[in-house]
Design a protein around this motif. Sequence first.
Motif, PDB file in Angstrom:
ATOM      1  N   MET A   1      -4.968  -9.792  -8.997  1.00 29.41           N
ATOM      2  CA  MET A   1      -5.194  -8.371  -9.016  1.00 29.41           C
ATOM      3  C   MET A   1      -6.551  -7.965  -9.746  1.00 29.41           C
ATOM      4  O   MET A   1      -6.876  -8.798 -10.776  1.00 29.41           O
ATOM      5  N   ASP A   3      -7.147  -4.676 -10.338  1.00 28.42           N
ATOM      6  CA  ASP A   3      -7.105  -3.434 -10.978  1.00 28.42           C
ATOM      7  C   ASP A   3      -8.078  -2.514 -10.759  1.00 28.42           C
ATOM      8  O   ASP A   3      -8.507  -1.450 -11.265  1.00 28.42           O
ATOM      9  N   LYS A   6      -5.999   0.755 -11.278  1.00 27.19           N
ATOM     10  CA  LYS A   6      -5.430   0.763 -12.291  1.00 27.19           C
ATOM     11  C   LYS A   6      -5.423   2.319 -13.057  1.00 27.19           C
ATOM     12  O   LYS A   6      -6.481   2.856 -13.069  1.00 27.19           O
ATOM     13  N   GLY A   7      -4.255   2.792 -13.317  1.00 30.54           N
ATOM     14  CA  GLY A   7      -3.987   4.002 -13.982  1.00 30.54           C
ATOM     15  C   GLY A   7      -3.891   5.256 -12.894  1.00 30.54           C
ATOM     16  O   GLY A   7      -3.766   6.322 -13.315  1.00 30.54           O
ATOM     17  N   GLU A  30      -3.309  -3.624  -6.841  1.00 31.57           N
ATOM     18  CA  GLU A  30      -4.564  -3.191  -7.492  1.00 31.57           C
ATOM     19  C   GLU A  30      -4.298  -2.270  -8.762  1.00 31.57           C
ATOM     20  O   GLU A  30      -5.023  -1.805  -9.192  1.00 31.57           O
ATOM     21  N   GLY A  31      -3.021  -2.303  -9.080  1.00 38.81           N
ATOM     22  CA  GLY A  31      -2.593  -1.660 -10.317  1.00 38.81           C
ATOM     23  C   GLY A  31      -2.371  -0.307 -10.255  1.00 38.81           C
ATOM     24  O   GLY A  31      -1.874   0.287 -11.321  1.00 38.81           O
ATOM     25  N   ARG A  33       0.277   2.904  -9.749  1.00 35.47           N
ATOM     26  CA  ARG A  33       1.828   3.300  -9.519  1.00 35.47           C
ATOM     27  C   ARG A  33       2.179   3.971  -8.383  1.00 35.47           C
ATOM     28  O   ARG A  33       1.371   4.795  -8.122  1.00 35.47           O
ATOM     29  N   GLY A  52       5.816  -1.514 -10.428  1.00 32.53           N
ATOM     30  CA  GLY A  52       4.890  -0.347 -10.481  1.00 32.53           C
ATOM     31  C   GLY A  52       5.294   0.515  -9.080  1.00 32.53           C
ATOM     32  O   GLY A  52       4.639   1.179  -8.867  1.00 32.53           O
ATOM     33  N   SER A 227     -10.119   3.945  -3.678  1.00 30.77           N
ATOM     34  CA  SER A 227     -10.802   3.700  -5.098  1.00 30.77           C
ATOM     35  C   SER A 227     -12.026   4.161  -5.055  1.00 30.77           C
ATOM     36  O   SER A 227     -12.519   4.977  -4.625  1.00 30.77           O
TER      37      SER A 227
END
Length: 246
Positions: A1, A3, A6-7, A30-31, A33, A52, A227
């Motif tokens: 991963m 990330d 992420k978030g 890739e982090g 949810r 997630g 992303s």
Amino acid sequence: MSDRLKGKTALVTAAGQGMGNAAVRAFAREGARVIATDRDGALLDPLGALDGVTIQVLDVLDDAAVVDAVERIGAVDILFNCAGTVHQGTILECSTADWDFSFDLNVRSMFVLTKAMLPKMIAAGGGVILNMASALGANKAAPNRLAYAASKAAVAGFTRALAVDHVKQNIRCNCVCPGTVDTPSLGDRINAFADPAQARRNFIDRQPMGRLATAEEIAETFVFLVSNESSFMTGQAVFVDGGMTL
């Protein structure tokens, strides 16, 4: 991963199989949810075991259910409108019901979900919308794909219009235009031919690369487009087609 997401929170439609399923797995890796939705709950069950990932049955053709789901979910950072259908046939083989269903699922459902979610994304500070278009319709025609090509051309136009209307509100919107991808949906269509083996060869021959794409490799483009790596891109139709449109 790595990330890369992420978030972030992502909502994906048609997540039960094919490219929607691959998108959920790639986003989660890739982090992100991820809220994975599909009208078929049994197809979603394996995704529920992933870290997630939350699964939710949702029929995107049910306007009231869509609005209710958005109210319960709230704002997301990423909305991936992936649901769609492929009608095979010329205009002479396309009934008004076939035409209406193609546009209802491929375009109208995208409009309804985006219209419900967009105000929440704007209020939360912005986000990314990704739409599923196709190499067919967005840039190329193919035999026996009238309703499909017309509806996917509409998706490309919808994407550009949405992008220009909301770029000042920190909303980015792009669409992906795949070539022929080896998914369960394609398998069903191939098996409907009198000679499935020849049908598969014909689908392969459309790509100068001489093979079908996998859902997983198309999903890598999805990750890039949602992303921060694509932070200066909006209103674009991104072709991942093995050379089909060259």
